[in-house]
Design a protein around this motif. Structure first.
Motif, PDB file in Angstrom:
ATOM      1  N   PRO A 250       0.822  -1.223   0.000  1.00  0.00           N
ATOM      2  CA  PRO A 250       0.000   0.000   0.000  1.00  0.00           C
ATOM      3  C   PRO A 250       0.850   1.264   0.000  1.00  0.00           C
ATOM      4  N   GLU A 251       0.515   2.174  -0.939  1.00  0.00           N
ATOM      5  CA  GLU A 251       1.104   3.507  -1.010  1.00  0.00           C
ATOM      6  C   GLU A 251       2.631   3.467  -1.061  1.00  0.00           C
ATOM      7  N   ALA A 252       3.190   2.538  -1.853  1.00  0.00           N
ATOM      8  CA  ALA A 252       4.643   2.438  -1.962  1.00  0.00           C
ATOM      9  C   ALA A 252       5.017   1.747  -3.262  1.00  0.00           C
ATOM     10  N   ILE A 253       6.158   2.171  -3.828  1.00  0.00           N
ATOM     11  CA  ILE A 253       6.749   1.558  -5.016  1.00  0.00           C
ATOM     12  C   ILE A 253       8.208   1.260  -4.678  1.00  0.00           C
ATOM     13  N   ILE A 254       8.692   0.101  -5.098  1.00  0.00           N
ATOM     14  CA  ILE A 254      10.051  -0.327  -4.782  1.00  0.00           C
ATOM     15  C   ILE A 254      10.952  -0.069  -5.993  1.00  0.00           C
ATOM     16  N   LEU A 255      12.087   0.591  -5.757  1.00  0.00           N
ATOM     17  CA  LEU A 255      13.094   0.845  -6.792  1.00  0.00           C
ATOM     18  C   LEU A 255      14.278  -0.067  -6.507  1.00  0.00           C
ATOM     19  N   SER A 256      14.627  -0.932  -7.463  1.00  0.00           N
ATOM     20  CA  SER A 256      15.675  -1.926  -7.258  1.00  0.00           C
ATOM     21  C   SER A 256      16.780  -1.723  -8.287  1.00  0.00           C
ATOM     22  N   CYS A 257      18.019  -1.518  -7.785  1.00  0.00           N
ATOM     23  CA  CYS A 257      19.182  -1.392  -8.668  1.00  0.00           C
ATOM     24  C   CYS A 257      20.442  -1.446  -7.801  1.00  0.00           C
ATOM     25  N   PHE A 258      21.485  -2.125  -8.306  1.00  0.00           N
ATOM     26  CA  PHE A 258      22.730  -2.211  -7.541  1.00  0.00           C
ATOM     27  C   PHE A 258      23.480  -0.885  -7.531  1.00  0.00           C
ATOM     28  N   ASP A 259      23.224  -0.019  -8.535  1.00  0.00           N
ATOM     29  CA  ASP A 259      23.892   1.283  -8.631  1.00  0.00           C
ATOM     30  C   ASP A 259      23.045   2.317  -7.892  1.00  0.00           C
ATOM     31  N   SER A 260      23.570   2.821  -6.765  1.00  0.00           N
ATOM     32  CA  SER A 260      22.787   3.730  -5.942  1.00  0.00           C
ATOM     33  C   SER A 260      22.591   5.097  -6.606  1.00  0.00           C
ATOM     34  N   VAL A 261      23.485   5.492  -7.526  1.00  0.00           N
ATOM     35  CA  VAL A 261      23.295   6.764  -8.238  1.00  0.00           C
ATOM     36  C   VAL A 261      22.079   6.669  -9.150  1.00  0.00           C
ATOM     37  N   ARG A 262      21.962   5.567  -9.905  1.00  0.00           N
ATOM     38  CA  ARG A 262      20.782   5.372 -10.739  1.00  0.00           C
ATOM     39  C   ARG A 262      19.508   5.345  -9.895  1.00  0.00           C
ATOM     40  N   ARG A 263      19.605   4.662  -8.741  1.00  0.00           N
ATOM     41  CA  ARG A 263      18.425   4.536  -7.891  1.00  0.00           C
ATOM     42  C   ARG A 263      17.983   5.905  -7.367  1.00  0.00           C
ATOM     43  N   GLU A 264      18.955   6.750  -7.007  1.00  0.00           N
ATOM     44  CA  GLU A 264      18.625   8.095  -6.513  1.00  0.00           C
ATOM     45  C   GLU A 264      18.048   8.953  -7.630  1.00  0.00           C
ATOM     46  N   VAL A 265      18.598   8.814  -8.863  1.00  0.00           N
ATOM     47  CA  VAL A 265      18.044   9.548 -10.009  1.00  0.00           C
ATOM     48  C   VAL A 265      16.595   9.139 -10.239  1.00  0.00           C
ATOM     49  N   ALA A 266      16.320   7.836 -10.185  1.00  0.00           N
ATOM     50  CA  ALA A 266      14.951   7.354 -10.390  1.00  0.00           C
ATOM     51  C   ALA A 266      14.021   7.860  -9.294  1.00  0.00           C
ATOM     52  N   ARG A 267      14.503   7.869  -8.039  1.00  0.00           N
ATOM     53  CA  ARG A 267      13.657   8.315  -6.930  1.00  0.00           C
ATOM     54  C   ARG A 267      13.298   9.790  -7.062  1.00  0.00           C
ATOM     55  N   LEU A 268      14.296  10.635  -7.341  1.00  0.00           N
ATOM     56  CA  LEU A 268      14.029  12.065  -7.481  1.00  0.00           C
ATOM     57  C   LEU A 268      13.166  12.353  -8.709  1.00  0.00           C
ATOM     58  N   SER A 269      13.407  11.622  -9.808  1.00  0.00           N
ATOM     59  CA  SER A 269      12.593  11.827 -11.015  1.00  0.00           C
ATOM     60  C   SER A 269      11.138  11.474 -10.752  1.00  0.00           C
ATOM     61  N   LEU A 270      10.911  10.351 -10.069  1.00  0.00           N
ATOM     62  CA  LEU A 270       9.538   9.963  -9.730  1.00  0.00           C
ATOM     63  C   LEU A 270       8.869  11.019  -8.860  1.00  0.00           C
ATOM     64  N   HIS A 271       9.632  11.543  -7.891  1.00  0.00           N
ATOM     65  CA  HIS A 271       9.062  12.572  -7.009  1.00  0.00           C
ATOM     66  C   HIS A 271       8.634  13.795  -7.812  1.00  0.00           C
ATOM     67  N   LYS A 272       9.487  14.231  -8.758  1.00  0.00           N
ATOM     68  CA  LYS A 272       9.141  15.406  -9.577  1.00  0.00           C
ATOM     69  C   LYS A 272       7.939  15.125 -10.469  1.00  0.00           C
ATOM     70  N   LEU A 273       7.902  13.928 -11.076  1.00  0.00           N
ATOM     71  CA  LEU A 273       6.796  13.600 -11.982  1.00  0.00           C
ATOM     72  C   LEU A 273       5.468  13.524 -11.232  1.00  0.00           C
ATOM     73  N   VAL A 274       5.485  12.890 -10.053  1.00  0.00           N
ATOM     74  CA  VAL A 274       4.247  12.756  -9.283  1.00  0.00           C
ATOM     75  C   VAL A 274       3.785  14.119  -8.789  1.00  0.00           C
ATOM     76  N   THR A 275       4.738  14.960  -8.358  1.00  0.00           N
ATOM     77  CA  THR A 275       4.372  16.300  -7.878  1.00  0.00           C
ATOM     78  C   THR A 275       3.808  17.151  -9.010  1.00  0.00           C
ATOM     79  N   ASP A 276       4.434  17.060 -10.200  1.00  0.00           N
ATOM     80  CA  ASP A 276       3.990  17.866 -11.341  1.00  0.00           C
ATOM     81  C   ASP A 276       2.669  17.349 -11.910  1.00  0.00           C
TER      82      ASP A 276
END
Length: 522
Positions: A250-276
């Protein structure tokens, strides 16, 4: 006299004229009334005809509406009858199933009753045998007492005394053997206990290094993130190289990747897209590119804050950027930036205790693992200590610092007193219980090797290892690779992986070829 007659004659003329005028006005009025009556009659007749027409239309519309409602009602009745028939069929099936179950239970009960009777018969038989055995035992005991000249109690006491002595001797021998084995295996068992404890403590950190959780305000957003036929989520995974898992959480999406830079890019991008609120493939690519630039800026800021906190000055901008990238890297499951900060502080304290330069020791401690931070020119075969020493020398660090970086794993000879300090402090930081986990580091290296093998083929634009290394997703350039070539490329990559790598299970290679037609309206 004549004037009077003239006046009277004029008056009479006026009266006669007035009377004639009245009669003429009355005639006109009667004609007007007659015409008005005719017009009123025609209007009434037209209104009646129009009313009849309207009445007929309304009656016809009412009949049509009635027929429509009747047809809908009949459909509803037919559907209800169908559902009732299905329910009756299910009920009949359940009744037949229940009757079968009852019949089977009846058979089982009969079998159980027969077995109970058999058990009762056997119990009676065993009781009889038990009583016979007791009689035989008593007679044998009496015979033994007569033969031995001892009573049963006396024989029992003598037997117990002999058994006690034997048991004491055996127990002492067993205790001595157990103590000797414990002395031999105590150190090994203690190591096992410590290792198990470290593994239990380190598990949480290892999981956090591969997975991030993106929280949502409501589950309705998940559908917008997935998009029609999954286009949005595919575009996001393709742009970031991160596996996005949308499940029943409930109310959560899991981001899975061994590269933490990619994972952080995906997390911030999702936050911007959902907010916009505007989520579509073109917008996703735009936001991901902006976020990547933002992450690069944040890496520089993290590097600057780190060197300021440790009191290190005059560091080259490229080395500052390398320090910032440590935040998104791990070494044996341990965050590389936190490990380097800890080593720097330990080096400063130890150097101060030994009367050496603590600032120089901090500098070497912070930079000792910069060779683990990936570079655009990836020198995979070079050990990270030698690679870090080459970087430090390239960007103007002192020979003492370069030697400490290169010698902290004994790849080169130690020439300064700071070098053993860095080596000892690195071991102290890595030896803390739960600090490191070698399995995770080898796992991440295996995923990187998978991606590197794909990049070794021509026409490959992007390559992402997903599903914990069980799938390699390769995106090729449509201009250079055709559909037939894509199938051949998938086979060649799979053969290369089989030849060059050792891995558990299977690896699925998916080659994606996308054709885009772009025009600009001016």
């Amino acid at each position: 006299m004549e004037s009077t007659i003239a006046i009277i004659t004029g008056i009479i003329g006026l009266i006669v004229g007035f009377v004639i005028a009245k009669f003429m006005e009355k005639g006109k009025a009667s004609k007007t009334i007659t015409n008005a009556k005719r017009e009123a009659a025609s209007i009434i007749k037209g209104a009646k005809l129009e009313g009849e027409t309207t009445k007929k239309d309304k009656i016809f519309q009412a009949k049509e509406k009635f027929l429509e409602l009747k047809a809908e009602h009949e459909k509803v009745i037919i559907n209800k009858n169908k559902k009732i028939a299905e329910a009756e069929k299910r009920t009949r099936d359940k009744e037949s199933q229940i009757s079968n179950e009852l019949a089977r239970n009846k058979k089982l009960n009969e079998q159980l009753e027969r077995k109970m009777k058999d058990v009762d018969h056997k119990t009676e038989f065993y009781e009889k045998k038990q009583s016979e055995l007791e009689k035989l035992h008593k007679s044998q005991v009496q015979q033994l007492e007569v033969i031995s000249g001892l009573s049963a109690e006396e024989a029992k006491s003598q037997l117990l005394e002999s058994l006690k002595e034997t048991a004491k001797t055996d127990a002492m021998a067993y205790m001595q053997t157990t103590l000797e084995e414990a002395k031999l295996t105590a150190q090994q068992e203690a190591k096992k206990i410590v290792i198990n404890t470290i593994q239990r403590i380190g598990t949480e950190e290892a999981v956090e290094n591969c997975v991030s959780v993106f929280n949502l305000e409501s589950d309705d957003v998940k559908g917008r993130i997935i998009g029609r036929e999954g286009r949005n989520i595919r575009a996001l995974e393709s742009a970031t190289g991160v596996e996005i898992i949308v499940d029943d959480t409930p109310e959560a999406i899991i981001l899975s990747c061994f590269d933490s830079v990619r994972r952080e890019v995906a997390r911030l991008s999702l936050h911007k897209l959902v907010t916009d609120g505007r989520i579509h493939p073109a917008r996703i690519e735009e936001i991901v590119k902006k976020t990547e630039k933002q992450i690069e800026q944040e890496i520089v800021e993290v590097g600057k804050r780190t060197v300021i906190d440790l009191g290190i000055h005059g560091l080259h901008p490229e080395l500052i950027r390398a320090v910032g990238r440590m935040k998104y890297r791990s070494s044996y499951g341990q965050n590389l930036l936190q490990h380097s900060r800890e080593v720097a502080k330990l080096c400063g304290v130890m150097a101060a205790e030994l009367g050496l330069n603590p600032k120089l020791a901090k500098r070497a401690g912070l930079l000792h693992d910069i060779g683990k931070v990936p570079n655009t020119e990836a020198e995979v075969e070079t050990p990270h200590a030698i690679l870090g020493m080459q970087w430090a020398d390239k960007f103007g660090e002192k020979p003492d610092v370069c030697n400490a970086i290169g010698a902290h794993h004994d790849e080169i000879e130690m020439k300064t007193l700071i070098s053993p300090i860095v080596q000892v402090c690195d071991a102290i930081s890595g030896a803390r219980p739960g600090a490191r986990r070698q399995v995770l580091d080898s796992y991440i290296q295996r995923l990187k090797d998978l991606e590197d093998i794909a990049f070794g083929f021509g026409g490959v634009q992007k390559a992402y290892a997903i599903q914990a290394g069980r799938e390699l997703r390769v995106i090729v350039e449509s201009e250079k690779v055709s559909d037939d070539k894509a199938a051949q490329l998938s086979f060649e990559i799979s053969q290369k992986i089989q030849t060059d790598m050792t891995y558990p299970g299977q690896v699925k290679i998916t080659v994606i070829r996308e054709t885009r037609s772009v025009n600009v309206a001016k």
